[in-house]
Scaffold this motif. Structure first.
Motif, PDB file in Angstrom:
ATOM      1  N   HIS A 161      12.199   3.770  -9.120  1.00 54.57           N
ATOM      2  CA  HIS A 161      11.950   2.695  -8.163  1.00 54.57           C
ATOM      3  C   HIS A 161      12.168   3.192  -6.728  1.00 54.57           C
ATOM      4  O   HIS A 161      11.406   2.843  -5.821  1.00 54.57           O
ATOM      5  CB  HIS A 161      12.841   1.488  -8.447  1.00 54.57           C
ATOM      6  N   LEU A 162      13.192   4.009  -6.525  1.00 55.11           N
ATOM      7  CA  LEU A 162      13.432   4.562  -5.185  1.00 55.11           C
ATOM      8  C   LEU A 162      12.295   5.479  -4.760  1.00 55.11           C
ATOM      9  O   LEU A 162      11.856   5.450  -3.604  1.00 55.11           O
ATOM     10  CB  LEU A 162      14.755   5.326  -5.155  1.00 55.11           C
ATOM     11  N   LEU A 163      11.796   6.296  -5.680  1.00 53.28           N
ATOM     12  CA  LEU A 163      10.672   7.174  -5.356  1.00 53.28           C
ATOM     13  C   LEU A 163       9.426   6.378  -4.985  1.00 53.28           C
ATOM     14  O   LEU A 163       8.681   6.765  -4.079  1.00 53.28           O
ATOM     15  CB  LEU A 163      10.378   8.112  -6.523  1.00 53.28           C
ATOM     16  N   ALA A 164       9.202   5.268  -5.666  1.00 51.80           N
ATOM     17  CA  ALA A 164       8.051   4.422  -5.338  1.00 51.80           C
ATOM     18  C   ALA A 164       8.214   3.844  -3.930  1.00 51.80           C
ATOM     19  O   ALA A 164       7.242   3.779  -3.163  1.00 51.80           O
ATOM     20  CB  ALA A 164       7.898   3.305  -6.353  1.00 51.80           C
ATOM     21  N   ARG A 165       9.425   3.439  -3.576  1.00 52.23           N
ATOM     22  CA  ARG A 165       9.662   2.914  -2.221  1.00 52.23           C
ATOM     23  C   ARG A 165       9.453   3.995  -1.175  1.00 52.23           C
ATOM     24  O   ARG A 165       8.879   3.746  -0.109  1.00 52.23           O
ATOM     25  CB  ARG A 165      11.080   2.354  -2.101  1.00 52.23           C
ATOM     26  N   ILE A 166       9.908   5.218  -1.473  1.00 49.30           N
ATOM     27  CA  ILE A 166       9.718   6.331  -0.534  1.00 49.30           C
ATOM     28  C   ILE A 166       8.234   6.627  -0.366  1.00 49.30           C
ATOM     29  O   ILE A 166       7.750   6.832   0.751  1.00 49.30           O
ATOM     30  CB  ILE A 166      10.490   7.574  -1.024  1.00 49.30           C
ATOM     31  N   SER A 167       7.508   6.622  -1.464  1.00 52.66           N
ATOM     32  CA  SER A 167       6.070   6.871  -1.404  1.00 52.66           C
ATOM     33  C   SER A 167       5.364   5.811  -0.560  1.00 52.66           C
ATOM     34  O   SER A 167       4.515   6.130   0.276  1.00 52.66           O
ATOM     35  CB  SER A 167       5.488   6.894  -2.818  1.00 52.66           C
ATOM     36  N   ASP A 168       5.716   4.553  -0.773  1.00 53.81           N
ATOM     37  CA  ASP A 168       5.121   3.465   0.014  1.00 53.81           C
ATOM     38  C   ASP A 168       5.431   3.627   1.500  1.00 53.81           C
ATOM     39  O   ASP A 168       4.560   3.441   2.356  1.00 53.81           O
ATOM     40  CB  ASP A 168       5.632   2.103  -0.465  1.00 53.81           C
ATOM     41  N   ALA A 169       6.680   3.999   1.814  1.00 50.51           N
ATOM     42  CA  ALA A 169       7.073   4.164   3.213  1.00 50.51           C
ATOM     43  C   ALA A 169       6.329   5.328   3.863  1.00 50.51           C
ATOM     44  O   ALA A 169       5.887   5.225   5.017  1.00 50.51           O
ATOM     45  CB  ALA A 169       8.581   4.371   3.309  1.00 50.51           C
ATOM     46  N   LEU A 170       6.162   6.427   3.135  1.00 54.12           N
ATOM     47  CA  LEU A 170       5.430   7.568   3.677  1.00 54.12           C
ATOM     48  C   LEU A 170       3.971   7.230   3.941  1.00 54.12           C
ATOM     49  O   LEU A 170       3.413   7.600   4.981  1.00 54.12           O
ATOM     50  CB  LEU A 170       5.515   8.760   2.718  1.00 54.12           C
ATOM     51  N   GLU A 171       3.351   6.534   3.008  1.00 53.14           N
ATOM     52  CA  GLU A 171       1.952   6.150   3.195  1.00 53.14           C
ATOM     53  C   GLU A 171       1.803   5.208   4.386  1.00 53.14           C
ATOM     54  O   GLU A 171       0.865   5.344   5.182  1.00 53.14           O
ATOM     55  CB  GLU A 171       1.393   5.522   1.930  1.00 53.14           C
ATOM     56  N   ALA A 172       2.710   4.263   4.517  1.00 55.27           N
ATOM     57  CA  ALA A 172       2.656   3.334   5.648  1.00 55.27           C
ATOM     58  C   ALA A 172       2.884   4.079   6.959  1.00 55.27           C
ATOM     59  O   ALA A 172       2.206   3.820   7.961  1.00 55.27           O
ATOM     60  CB  ALA A 172       3.689   2.227   5.478  1.00 55.27           C
ATOM     61  N   SER A 173       3.821   5.012   6.955  1.00 54.93           N
ATOM     62  CA  SER A 173       4.103   5.803   8.151  1.00 54.93           C
ATOM     63  C   SER A 173       2.888   6.635   8.562  1.00 54.93           C
ATOM     64  O   SER A 173       2.528   6.678   9.748  1.00 54.93           O
ATOM     65  CB  SER A 173       5.303   6.714   7.891  1.00 54.93           C
ATOM     66  N   ASN A 174       2.260   7.283   7.605  1.00 57.53           N
ATOM     67  CA  ASN A 174       1.061   8.074   7.907  1.00 57.53           C
ATOM     68  C   ASN A 174      -0.062   7.186   8.445  1.00 57.53           C
ATOM     69  O   ASN A 174      -0.757   7.556   9.394  1.00 57.53           O
ATOM     70  CB  ASN A 174       0.578   8.827   6.672  1.00 57.53           C
ATOM     71  N   TYR A 175      -0.240   6.033   7.840  1.00 60.53           N
ATOM     72  CA  TYR A 175      -1.275   5.099   8.286  1.00 60.53           C
ATOM     73  C   TYR A 175      -1.025   4.668   9.733  1.00 60.53           C
ATOM     74  O   TYR A 175      -1.922   4.689  10.568  1.00 60.53           O
ATOM     75  CB  TYR A 175      -1.309   3.884   7.356  1.00 60.53           C
ATOM     76  N   LEU A 176       0.225   4.289  10.026  1.00 57.72           N
ATOM     77  CA  LEU A 176       0.549   3.842  11.383  1.00 57.72           C
ATOM     78  C   LEU A 176       0.400   4.977  12.391  1.00 57.72           C
ATOM     79  O   LEU A 176      -0.045   4.765  13.521  1.00 57.72           O
ATOM     80  CB  LEU A 176       1.962   3.260  11.421  1.00 57.72           C
ATOM     81  N   PHE A 177       0.774   6.200  12.010  1.00 53.53           N
ATOM     82  CA  PHE A 177       0.630   7.353  12.895  1.00 53.53           C
ATOM     83  C   PHE A 177      -0.845   7.593  13.237  1.00 53.53           C
ATOM     84  O   PHE A 177      -1.191   7.813  14.394  1.00 53.53           O
ATOM     85  CB  PHE A 177       1.237   8.597  12.240  1.00 53.53           C
ATOM     86  N   ILE A 178      -1.691   7.546  12.216  1.00 53.27           N
ATOM     87  CA  ILE A 178      -3.129   7.758  12.439  1.00 53.27           C
ATOM     88  C   ILE A 178      -3.695   6.662  13.331  1.00 53.27           C
ATOM     89  O   ILE A 178      -4.456   6.936  14.267  1.00 53.27           O
ATOM     90  CB  ILE A 178      -3.886   7.829  11.095  1.00 53.27           C
ATOM     91  N   GLN A 179      -3.318   5.426  13.081  1.00 54.72           N
ATOM     92  CA  GLN A 179      -3.832   4.304  13.881  1.00 54.72           C
ATOM     93  C   GLN A 179      -3.356   4.406  15.335  1.00 54.72           C
ATOM     94  O   GLN A 179      -4.118   4.129  16.262  1.00 54.72           O
ATOM     95  CB  GLN A 179      -3.387   2.958  13.286  1.00 54.72           C
ATOM     96  N   ALA A 180      -2.097   4.811  15.537  1.00 59.88           N
ATOM     97  CA  ALA A 180      -1.551   4.869  16.890  1.00 59.88           C
ATOM     98  C   ALA A 180      -2.125   6.035  17.694  1.00 59.88           C
ATOM     99  O   ALA A 180      -2.199   5.963  18.918  1.00 59.88           O
ATOM    100  CB  ALA A 180      -0.036   4.981  16.828  1.00 59.88           C
ATOM    101  N   ASN A 181      -2.507   7.093  17.024  1.00 64.11           N
ATOM    102  CA  ASN A 181      -2.962   8.296  17.726  1.00 64.11           C
ATOM    103  C   ASN A 181      -4.469   8.505  17.671  1.00 64.11           C
ATOM    104  O   ASN A 181      -4.946   9.600  17.975  1.00 64.11           O
ATOM    105  CB  ASN A 181      -2.245   9.525  17.173  1.00 64.11           C
TER     106      ASN A 181
END
Length: 130
Positions: free
Chosen positions: A64-84
């Protein structure tokens, strides 16, 4: 025992080497069976009985923790791409990783909140007062 007898029998043999038929042969007491079943139910992420009783226990705490980490990484990458990005990328927001016991639900688009005429008038009045 009636509802999950197959899973219970398989887990008793796999984890403890105890045959469920020993209960009817007089070689296994009800108290010992209760202790073994309690032990089986505390083994999250392993065993057929646990998965049959609670589908969410299919995964361990670490999964469950790994799934949360995966979700956070994907969201972080998405936000980084959108912001830049200078222009619209056309990338859809990431979907969370499926988890046992959770239905895959598509998020409903939110309707934009509209201010009432009175709220607009009040806001413009506050802006003029600055």
């Amino acid at each position: 025992m009636r509802e999950y007898s197959d899973e219970l029998e398989a887990d008793l043999l796999e984890f403890f080497g105890v045959d469920l038929l020993d209960l009817w042969r007089g070689e296994l007491s009800l108290r010992r069976l209760h202790v073994l079943i309690s032990s089986l139910l505390s083994r999250q992420g392993s065993g057929a009985l646990v998965r049959a009783v609670d589908e969410t226990a299919m995964w361990s705490h670490e999964s469950h923790l790994l799934a949360r980490i995966s979700d956070a990484l994907e969201a972080s990458n998405y936000l980084f791409i959108q912001a830049n990005s200078a222009e619209e990328t056309g990338i859809d927001p990431p979907q969370p990783v499926w988890r046992p016991g959770a239905e895959a639900v598509e998020p409903e688009p939110e309707e934009p909140a509209m201010a009432s005429p009175a709220e607009l008038s009040e806001w413009f009045g506050a802006m003029n007062a600055l």
